[in-house]
Design an enzyme around this catalytic site. Structure first.
Site, PDB file in Angstrom:
ATOM      1  N   ASP A  87      -4.414   1.438   2.498  1.00 12.71           N
ATOM      2  CA  ASP A  87      -4.891   0.697   3.359  1.00 12.71           C
ATOM      3  C   ASP A  87      -5.956   0.896   4.336  1.00 12.71           C
ATOM      4  O   ASP A  87      -5.811   1.965   4.723  1.00 12.71           O
ATOM      5  CB  ASP A  87      -3.382   0.329   4.266  1.00 12.71           C
ATOM      6  CG  ASP A  87      -3.498  -1.024   4.877  1.00 12.71           C
ATOM      7  OD1 ASP A  87      -3.777  -2.031   4.309  1.00 12.71           O
ATOM      8  OD2 ASP A  87      -3.439  -0.904   6.173  1.00 12.71           O
ATOM      9  N   GLU A 146      -8.551   0.576  -0.314  1.00 16.62           N
ATOM     10  CA  GLU A 146      -8.943  -0.688   0.272  1.00 16.62           C
ATOM     11  C   GLU A 146     -10.156  -0.562   0.926  1.00 16.62           C
ATOM     12  O   GLU A 146     -10.018  -0.528   2.301  1.00 16.62           O
ATOM     13  CB  GLU A 146      -7.675  -1.451   1.009  1.00 16.62           C
ATOM     14  CG  GLU A 146      -8.018  -2.877   1.295  1.00 16.62           C
ATOM     15  CD  GLU A 146      -7.648  -3.519   2.489  1.00 16.62           C
ATOM     16  OE1 GLU A 146      -7.665  -4.632   2.687  1.00 16.62           O
ATOM     17  OE2 GLU A 146      -6.978  -2.676   3.398  1.00 16.62           O
TER      18      GLU A 146
HETATM   19  C1  NOJ Z   1      -4.917  -4.683   5.051  1.00 16.21           C
HETATM   20  C2  NOJ Z   1      -3.805  -5.118   4.328  1.00 16.21           C
HETATM   21  O1  NOJ Z   1      -4.044  -5.315   2.905  1.00 16.21           O
HETATM   22  C3  NOJ Z   1      -3.346  -6.279   5.043  1.00 16.21           C
HETATM   23  O2  NOJ Z   1      -2.355  -7.082   4.358  1.00 16.21           O
HETATM   24  C4  NOJ Z   1      -2.766  -5.733   6.473  1.00 16.21           C
HETATM   25  O3  NOJ Z   1      -2.308  -6.931   7.431  1.00 16.21           O
HETATM   26  C5  NOJ Z   1      -3.908  -5.048   7.155  1.00 16.21           C
HETATM   27  N1  NOJ Z   1      -4.350  -4.061   6.218  1.00 16.21           N
HETATM   28  C6  NOJ Z   1      -3.168  -4.188   8.458  1.00 16.21           C
HETATM   29  O4  NOJ Z   1      -2.523  -3.173   7.558  1.00 16.21           O
END
Ligand code: NOJ
Length: 531
Positions: free
Chosen positions: A202, A266
């Site tokens: 993440d 990500e």
């Molecule tokens: C990215 C995640 O994909 C998203 O769903 C989340 O709200 C934020 N990071 C915070 O963790």
């Protein structure tokens, strides 16, 4: 390349939002047992890996992205034993399981944070980012949260502010503290030892923040829209050089396993140039999500530019990763295709004929659209806060397995945690229809498996008439996609045969000369080898 890494270097992976995939215990929320029950669908589709959104215990202020325990399973979703069973059942079908690692922040309910806020002297205090008030008593600097408002909350009891780049219930960890890095090494090992194939990480690009907490500079004219909304450039709280040290550390750890575990970042960057550094010199992340592709308008010039730039900038041996939908983005059949089936089929053909790794989002394979979630049912904190902006619930609603009561997702009569959308596009109705979106998806995955050129052949964009995106893959494959609403012809001459057309009546058609395409039509052509 060993056979161990082909699944992520060339294969098709599949993102499962566990709360919405399949509900085995009939409480209206999807769970791990439900996923096990549906693994045959994924094996039939030809998927090689799955990524599960967080399954760890969470108070769900941000639906799992506020982790209260990194080494357990949320009871709503199942147990550690269920997770082990899922990994084993998936392995039995040749499918690897990736989990979601959330290293930027914890939940405010995590024992580390509870301890940290209990006193300035607590040994866990320095696991988080604390700072004294600014001279005017306000937040320590000007950083704004990704979810709006200041990135700081004042803690009355201890008289300092803590940092949170998302919700105030998601305090940021302090990655300058070596104890945090050590704790995460243990977390990675805990899951790797259980046979988990790797992690989607993440906000991999933002876990380290400026040590001196300097103010971010204001946006400049021409900066992308999301930055304009924030009013500042995230110079000091995103993409710091030290992030790469953490990635390299994790890569070394992942490489100690057999087979090596896989790290998928990500890397939410607006520009491909900013994504590329996360591969390092083959010593950082294995895969970095290409968000600029997912956010690109569905228009040939724009798509070609992102694809070409990705292909040109990735160092040799690095694998691009393509995705069009996820739990944060409106589903592509809505966003790119306005629900139109023919265009959805063209988009799937694009996605599944690019070089590298592809991630489908659950429902992509049947062309699932976003759901209109009524205001009183909104659960995403972003949607709740910014209504009438719909937030992220529309792309997180339950999977329609059939169109009967419960939709095959839950027991008949049980209200799911988020409402069902349209059940018209569902798995059962499409499964035995050779002309369905689902059959097209499966056949494209099968073709990708069968043709080395489609998996690994070099990508070369071709000049094409307005509306058309066309490229060669390797020596023998031609992909031509008409995204426009006028018929178009790709001048040839081409000699070969259509292996798959988005209009299936063209399958096996001989091509000899220019290649004609109807509006919203695509074909994969295998070219004749010169005699
Ligand atoms: C990215 C995640 O994909 C998203 O769903 C989340 O709200 C934020 N990071 C915070 O963790």
């Amino acid at each position: 390349m060993s056979g161990d890494d082909r699944w992520w270097r060339e294969g098709v992976c599949y993102q499962i939002y566990p709360r919405s995939f399949a509900d085995a215990d009939g409480d209206g929320v999807g769970d791990l047992r439900g996923i096990i029950d549906r693994l045959d669908h994924l094996a039939w589709l030809g998927v090689r890996g799955v990524w599960l959104n967080p399954v760890t215990p969470s108070p769900n202020a941000d639906w799992g992205y506020d982790v209260a325990d990194y080494c357990d399973v949320d009871p709503t979703l199942g147990s550690l034993a269920d997770l082990d069973a899922l990994v084993a059942a998936a392995a039995g079908r040749g499918i690897r399981v990736l989990l979601d690692l959330v290293p930027n922040h914890t939940s405010d309910a995590h024992p580390w944070f509870r301890a940290a806020r209990s006193s300035r002297d607590d040994p866990h205090r320095d696991f988080y980012v604390w700072a004294d008030p600014a001279p005017d008593g306000g937040p320590p600097n000007n950083w704004v949260s990704t979810f709006g408002g200041p990135a700081w909350t004042f803690d009355e009891a201890t008289g300092q502010w803590y940092l949170h780049n998302f919700l105030d219930r998601q305090p940021d960890l302090n990655w300058w503290n070596p104890a945090v890095a050590d704790a995460f090494d243990e977390i990675l090992r805990f899951w790797f030892d259980r046979g988990v194939a790797g992690f989607r990480i993440d906000v991999a690009h933002m876990i380290v923040k400026d040590r001196h907490l300097r103010d971010n500079p204001p946006v400049l004219a021409g900066d992308p829209f999301p930055l304009q909304v924030r009013g500042q450039r995230p110079v000091f709280n995103e993409r710091l050089p030290e992030v790469h040290d953490v990635h390299r550390r994790w890569r070394r750890l992942a490489d100690t396993y057999t087979p090596p575990r896989v790290l998928v970042g990500e890397t939410f960057c607006e520009d491909v140039r900013d994504v590329v550094p996360f591969y390092g010199r083959g010593d950082e992340l294995h895969l970095a999500f290409n968000i600029p592709f997912a956010l690109c308008p569905f228009e040939p010039g724009a798509l070609r530019a992102v694809i070409d730039e990705t292909e040109a900038r990735l160092p040799p041996g690095c694998v691009p990763v393509w995705t069009a939908s996820n739990h944060d983005l409106s589903r592509f059949p809505t966003r790119w295709c306005d629900g139109d089936e023919a265009t959805t089929r063209v988009a799937l053909m694009l996605l599944l004929t690019l070089r590298g790794c592809v991630f489908l989002y659950y429902g992509d394979e049947i062309g699932l659209c976003d759901t209109d979630v009524p205001r009183e049912r909104l659960l995403d904190p972003v949607g709740v806060r910014f209504h009438p902006y719909a937030g992220r619930d529309p792309q997180r609603t339950p999977m329609p397995w059939h169109d009967g009561p419960g939709a095959g997702f839950t027991r008949a009569g049980v209200e799911p945690w988020l409402p069902f959308g349209s059940l018209e596009r569902n798995v059962a109705v499409q499964r035995h229809d050779p002309d369905s979106i689902l059959s097209l998806t499966r056949d494209l995955i099968g073709l990708r498996d069968a043709l080395g050129d489609l998996r690994t052949g070099l990508h070369r964009s071709l000049e094409a008439p307005p509306g058309v995106l066309a490229y060669r893959r390797g020596e023998d494959v031609l992909v031509a996609l008409n995204l426009g609403d006028e018929p178009a012809t790709l001048p040839g001459p081409w000699h070969g045969s259509v292996r798959i057309g988005t209009r299936r009546s063209r399958d096996e058609e001989r091509v000899a000369g220019p290649l004609a395409l109807e509006p919203a039509e695509g074909v994969v052509v295998v070219l004749d080898r010169p005699a």
